[in-house]
Design an enzyme around this catalytic site. Sequence first.
Site, PDB file in Angstrom:
ATOM      1  N   GLY B 150      80.641  51.476  87.516  1.00 43.71           N
ATOM      2  CA  GLY B 150      81.277  51.335  88.823  1.00 43.71           C
ATOM      3  C   GLY B 150      82.145  51.845  89.576  1.00 43.71           C
ATOM      4  CG  ASP B 189      81.202  52.273  81.918  1.00 46.93           C
ATOM      5  OD1 ASP B 189      82.102  53.498  82.496  1.00 46.93           O
ATOM      6  OD2 ASP B 189      80.496  52.365  81.364  1.00 46.93           O
ATOM      7  N   GLY B 217      75.707  59.524  82.534  1.00 47.06           N
ATOM      8  CA  GLY B 217      76.442  60.221  83.476  1.00 47.06           C
ATOM      9  C   GLY B 217      76.961  60.988  82.758  1.00 47.06           C
ATOM     10  CD  GLU B 238      82.957  59.635  89.988  1.00 43.05           C
ATOM     11  OE1 GLU B 238      82.076  59.355  88.735  1.00 43.05           O
ATOM     12  OE2 GLU B 238      82.141  57.984  89.826  1.00 43.05           O
ATOM     13  CB  CYS B 251      73.769  65.914  92.532  1.00 38.61           C
ATOM     14  SG  CYS B 251      74.300  64.514  91.144  1.00 38.61           S
ATOM     15  CB  CYS B 253      75.946  61.706  94.214  1.00 40.19           C
ATOM     16  SG  CYS B 253      76.108  63.099  94.453  1.00 40.19           S
ATOM     17  CB  CYS B 258      76.770  66.796  91.226  1.00 37.71           C
ATOM     18  SG  CYS B 258      77.662  66.306  92.720  1.00 37.71           S
ATOM     19  CD  GLU B 260      75.696  61.920  87.167  1.00 38.79           C
ATOM     20  OE1 GLU B 260      76.521  61.793  86.719  1.00 38.79           O
ATOM     21  OE2 GLU B 260      74.975  61.569  87.208  1.00 38.79           O
TER      22      GLU B 260
END
Lengths: 402, 402
Positions: B150, B189, B217, B238, B251, B253, B258, B260
């Site tokens: 987060g 993290d 992710g 990011e 994505c 998001c 992206c 991802e």
Amino acid sequence: MIGQQRSYGRRVLLAAIRQNSPIARIDLSQQTGISRATVTTVTAELIRAGLVEEVAAQGTEMARGRPRVDLKIRGAAHLVAGIKIANSSLSLVLMDFEGNQLAEHNHVLSKTTLGTDALVGELAKALGDMLSPLGKTVSDLSGAGIGIAGIVDVQQGLVHWSPSLSDRNINLRSAIETALGVPAFVDNDANLVAMAEKRFGLGREATDFIVVTIESGVGMGIVINNEIYRGTRGCGAEFGHTKVHLDGALCRCGQRGCLEAYVADYALLREASVTSSREALAQGTTDEQKIEALLQRAHDGDPVASNIVLRAGRMFAMGLANIVNIFDPQLIVLAGERMQSNHLYAEEVIAGIKNSIVQVDQPPPEVVIHRWGDLMWAKGAAAYALEGVEEAAVAALRAGEA
Amino acid sequence: MIGQQRSYGRRVLLAAIRQNSPIARIDLSQQTGISRATVTTVTAELIRAGLVEEVAAQGTEMARGRPRVDLKIRGAAHLVAGIKIANSSLSLVLMDFEGNQLAEHNHVLSKTTLGTDALVGELAKALGDMLSPLGKTVSDLSGAGIGIAGIVDVQQGLVHWSPSLSDRNINLRSAIETALGVPAFVDNDANLVAMAEKRFGLGREATDFIVVTIESGVGMGIVINNEIYRGTRGCGAEFGHTKVHLDGALCRCGQRGCLEAYVADYALLREASVTSSREALAQGTTDEQKIEALLQRAHDGDPVASNIVLRAGRMFAMGLANIVNIFDPQLIVLAGERMQSNHLYAEEVIAGIKNSIVQVDQPPPEVVIHRWGDLMWAKGAAAYALEGVEEAAVAALRAGEA
DNA sequence: CTGATTTAATTTGATTTTCAAATTAAAACT
DNA sequence: AGTTTTAATTTGAAAATCAAATTAAATCAG
């Protein structure tokens, strides 16, 4: 720093005085966390050495109590030159230690690419031309900053390769230092624009920001923690060769999908050349004229021209958004010299960035456009020289006392 | 540092001892540039404080002269815990001050998302379960590092948002500190994996490197100048939402293009789902099984499956190449926990990176794959705690002397 | 086994840097 | 003319550091 009892405090205080220009000792103490006693001692030393001077309590309406005495950098302490080696000219500025511009000069080069000796010769000539009207000579300089396109090893002063130099792996710093007898500071030109923004421009308040420059290519300078970040191989931030499309358009560098291959002049002209209405889209003899014509057509609403220009803008926005997503800087400065980059600096482009970055509660980084004159680069070079001269001046403090 | 006469030397020496584990005083002096006299004085103080200990001259064949006495961090000085708050579990490690792992523990969470109090409760429970077999309690800890997915404001210890927390804008640090009575250090993290690599992994030798992690992710941690770079909004790097295609795939998001959206599990499954041979490509009940099946098919040479997986790899390479072009790090570590990322860690992908970065005379940055166990995150959290505890220990030196 | 040699670590006696507290300085109020 | 207020300096001491001299602990040579 430690080791040899180096005067960390002096450095910090001098930097603080520079950044907050007219500042009283008590505020210095506050800002730096150094005790007032020490501030008095150290600033006295800096004044004695001629690096700093007192100025009449800068006129806030007379408060109660003993009036504060402001300190500022003493301009007369040193003289530096900033030199940008451009395509077919040298642009120069002369600055005092405070950063005031005292003179500027433009010197036309005979050729785009020169040998080391020839280049250094032209450099000396140009410097002389700038200095002589002021009754100064090169020996009055405390340092010279040199900005050059290409791949530069700053530590060594080595120019691995540059479009302006016919030789490779030249130690330009020592070449200049031996020829002129003045400490030289050589860096990649994109880094120097970042330096200029940090010292004189929009980056003065920021500690972490990015400067993007557009000339014939796309350059980038990164400032992290108030310092230029140069990467580990010294080849600098190659924003222009960031990939924005898998197997995309062919770039000058031989790879595909580079940002440059979408936004550089040649990229736009390439696109314009394949449409049937080529003449109409990009008329002109020189490339510059052609670009001018293309942009004008786009501005006037020509659908094909708009199509070409618009995509360039969107690609540019995408590239910048990636920078934000990776770096999360406080600020992005788009520093431009030419009006030709207008299409990349459009409102829609900046809006495009904001729509492509990760959304968080906090506001996105500011994106600002900063149009400098063509002295932008030279000023950056001067800023770099100032940094070096300041460093040397502090180091010399102790030594010169005996 | 300056101000309040802070002990910069102690910090530097302790760090040098930690990094070069068994090291003699004379080498410390060499490395840090601090005089031998000062090294003797300062290390004596560190030993007196119990942070450092002497070890028998580590057995190089007996040289002439007085034998050197090696110094190392004294493990028994402090105890820290590292905790990773994962999807539906907590993973914990216990480390001594030297970085030796003393215990590990896994704690299953009842739900994926918990309230602050509930989460802190589970945390206390898990810690207790890890410590009690060793006859220790939470009060024996000098610090606890916590890694959470987060958006985290490290300065404040604030978690703006996390998939693991039902509350928003929670000061998780103070919540944990009040509940456990132990200094807490909270971070994103991805940053903690970078910390783990820097302390225990492949980043020990490097000062500027990047760690990319793949879980559900794509995360990234940046180390510049030996420190985690966190960006200015604290929202971190990011990498996963770096754009690799204009108007590309949708994505999670909400944006398009992206990275991802091309390499994450859901992206692969999305692709697999539209082909006519859906069942055959990605069979399974859980997503994990489906992915497994898809990758197997690709490995077995199924053309459609290969097509899907290959593109993911190429996109990944492109994203990484962009990082190199911007950052020019010494090293890129691909840190993975699961074998499922195999397709992204393939030889071809790494070769693809090298073909997409700007070519200079120097060799390209190393790209290495580092497979950790599932304790990777928790170890990073412990490393973070160690950093904080070390800081505090040095600061306490002066104070505790009276 | 004894003294010379070698290398590491420590001690010694400054020097430098810094600070807190007390003092002085320079102004405006009263 | 005295009080108050704020800035800057002085004073006396503590802390951090170093170069040079000394001591410590080993091997080597005879």
